[in-house]
Write a protein that holds these residues in place. Structure first.
Motif, PDB file in Angstrom:
ATOM      1  N   TYR A  82       0.823  -1.210   0.000  1.00 52.48           N
ATOM      2  CA  TYR A  82       0.000   0.000   0.000  1.00 52.48           C
ATOM      3  C   TYR A  82       0.860   1.265   0.000  1.00 52.48           C
ATOM      4  O   TYR A  82       0.540   2.241  -0.683  1.00 52.48           O
ATOM      5  N   ALA A  85       2.224   1.731  -3.411  1.00 48.29           N
ATOM      6  CA  ALA A  85       1.181   2.172  -4.347  1.00 48.29           C
ATOM      7  C   ALA A  85       0.645   3.553  -4.005  1.00 48.29           C
ATOM      8  O   ALA A  85      -0.297   4.030  -4.644  1.00 48.29           O
ATOM      9  N   ASP A  86       1.223   4.176  -2.983  1.00 50.07           N
ATOM     10  CA  ASP A  86       0.823   5.508  -2.530  1.00 50.07           C
ATOM     11  C   ASP A  86      -0.634   5.521  -2.070  1.00 50.07           C
ATOM     12  O   ASP A  86      -1.347   6.509  -2.230  1.00 50.07           O
ATOM     13  N   GLU A  87      -1.070   4.403  -1.489  1.00 47.98           N
ATOM     14  CA  GLU A  87      -2.411   4.319  -0.910  1.00 47.98           C
ATOM     15  C   GLU A  87      -2.263   4.378   0.617  1.00 47.98           C
ATOM     16  O   GLU A  87      -2.394   3.375   1.323  1.00 47.98           O
ATOM     17  N   GLN A  88      -1.973   5.577   1.118  1.00 49.35           N
ATOM     18  CA  GLN A  88      -1.635   5.757   2.524  1.00 49.35           C
ATOM     19  C   GLN A  88      -2.785   5.359   3.454  1.00 49.35           C
ATOM     20  O   GLN A  88      -2.564   4.755   4.498  1.00 49.35           O
ATOM     21  N   ARG A  89      -4.004   5.675   3.066  1.00 52.92           N
ATOM     22  CA  ARG A  89      -5.135   5.347   3.938  1.00 52.92           C
ATOM     23  C   ARG A  89      -5.307   3.846   4.085  1.00 52.92           C
ATOM     24  O   ARG A  89      -5.625   3.351   5.175  1.00 52.92           O
ATOM     25  N   GLN A  90      -5.094   3.115   3.004  1.00 49.57           N
ATOM     26  CA  GLN A  90      -5.174   1.658   3.064  1.00 49.57           C
ATOM     27  C   GLN A  90      -4.037   1.085   3.902  1.00 49.57           C
ATOM     28  O   GLN A  90      -4.222   0.104   4.624  1.00 49.57           O
TER      29      GLN A  90
END
Length: 473
Positions: A82, A85-90
């Protein structure tokens, strides 16, 4: 983490890059090993039975703690994906679910441990004073399991987010507190004597229980600091209270990914407990010598384990870059360098065995048995270390099944049965147990090296060509 901090193993001279990749891992592992050495050093000031108890209970406690290894491996996989993938909230959500699963599993295993502690210690073979000391040590260690799980999980998610330094400081703080507390709690040292206003501050001599309490306190402190770091969120990932609400999908994924690692860890821990039980049948002197020998060997395992992790990175990067010949060179150089280093360390232990054992205990009978152990095993430490590096090469190539198979074969095929055959069936005595460890290390290394040389791992697991058959999957 900046690009300057990244070690690119796909270009340049391999040896210096391997060193740059491995030394932080070695340092971290050495600090972690300090726990074990400090406990054994100060417990050795009590008596041989105390050393024997800690020697028996260390693999027993790790039988429970090994479950955390699978959880941390799974959390690293999810959080790092995550973050990448720069999906910090996930990523933050995965951290919350990791903490939730860690707490639940830690509390469950601690409860199970308390419920079965008496029959478990008896089954292992502890008797008399060794049984009493074993219980004194095991009870606070069991109480520490939930905090130990959190300690491991916090370090794992911080590393996954790219913050190795904060993860390292958690280890340093925990180990430092443990080392400082050991002599005060085990031997009852006085902290302050006759000071104005406060008078004398002294600690009760808790003996073996003090070693367990010191570990409990250090793990609670490290877990609280780690919790504060994650709640703050300034170190790459954040623990958010709403993310502690159970998410069946994420929890299932954590369990699925972590199960093989936990299974491998449990199998290795069961083997260690079983082997410790075989040693315990020869009495507290042999058990104490074995416990000290294991601690001395753990230093070599620390180095080879770290180099194995570095090798996994080097092999993985080069297979991803479609340079399998360079990947093989990384593995070969890492294995050779590790084995040369451990041959040198083993030579020192072979030449000065009494001095090495005498660091931890001053009872002559234990020292004499320890000398026999080191004289048999130290010349062959390099093979066990080499095997760990080869396993790292397999893991870097994505061949985790081969790595696990080698681990299981080493313990359950070539060590436990051979130990029983030599020590009991052929009546070699306790020396037969030491020779069984040697045999398993050498044979498994030869098999692992031959397996690696077959080159089946060279294909890697990353498909660099367009997937024309994706629609048929």
């Amino acid at each position: 983490m900046s690009d300057d901090a990244r070690v690119d193993m796909t270009t340049g001279a391999i040896t210096p890059k391997l060193f740059a990749l491995a030394w932080p891992l070695v340092l971290g592992n050495l600090v972690q090993t300090l726990y074990n050495l400090a406990d054994m050093f100060w417990v050795g000031r009590v008596n041989a039975e105390a050393v024997a108890a800690v020697s028996l209970m260390f693999p027993t406690s790790w039988m429970f703690v090994s479950v955390a290894m699978g959880i941390t491996a799974a959390s690293v996989a999810l959080v790092s994906q995550y973050v990448g993938a720069d999906e910090q909230r996930q990523a933050d959500h995965a951290v919350g679910q990791t903490v939730l699963l860690t707490v639940v599993m830690g509390l469950a295993l601690a409860s199970i441990g308390f419920a079965i502690r008496y029959p478990l210690v008896s089954l292992i073979g502890a008797q008399g004073q060794v049984f009493i000391y074993s219980m004194d040590y095991l009870e606070p260690i069991l109480a520490a399991i939930p905090f130990t799980f959190l300690f491991f999980a916090f370090r794992a998610v911080l590393r996954a987010a790219g913050d190795v330094r904060t993860a390292m400081w958690l280890v340093v703080i925990s180990a430092g507190v443990n080392v400082v507390l050991d002599p005060f709690l085990i031997l009852g040292w006085t902290l302050v004597e006759g000071a104005p206003l406060i008078g004398t501050i002294s600690f009760p001599a808790m003996g073996v229980r003090g070693a367990g309490v010191a570990t409990l306190i250090s793990r609670v402190l490290a877990a609280l600091i780690g919790l504060g770091v994650l709640l703050n969120g300034g170190w790459g990932v954040r623990l958010r209270i709403p993310d502690l609400r159970p998410d069946r999908e994420v929890l299932t994924e954590l369990v699925r990914i972590g199960a093989p690692g936990s299974a491998d860890g449990l199998a290795r821990s069961f083997a260690a407990v079983f082997f410790a039980a075989l040693v315990a049948r020869f009495g507290p002197i042999a058990t104490a010598a074995y416990g000290i020998g294991v601690r001395l060997m753990s230093v070599s395992w620390t180095v080879s384990g770290a180099v194995g992790q570095a090798t996994a990175t080097g092999v993985g990067q080069n297979l991803g870059a479609d340079t399998p010949d360079r990947a093989e060179e990384v593995a070969r150089k890492a294995t050779a360098a590790t084995m040369l280093f451990l041959f040198a360390v083993g030579a020192l232990a072979f030449v000065f065995p009494a001095r090495a054992i005498g660091i931890f205990v001053d009872e002559q009978a234990v020292i004499e048995e320890g000398v026999v152990l080191l004289r048999i095993m130290s010349p062959f430490w390099a093979f066990t270390g080499g095997l760990m590096v080869v396993q790292g090469g397999f893991r870097g190539a994505g061949q985790t099944t081969q790595a696990m198979a080698l681990s299981l074969a080493s313990r359950w095929l070539f060590r436990i049965p051979v130990a029983w055959l030599l020590a009991y069936a052929l009546a070699w005595g306790v020396a037969g147990l030491w020779w069984a460890i040697v045999f398993s290390g050498v044979v498994t290394f030869v098999i692992g090296a031959a397996w690696f040389n077959r080159g089946n791992w060279r294909e890697g697991v990353v498909d660099t060509e367009p997937d024309v058959a994706a629609g048929d999957d």
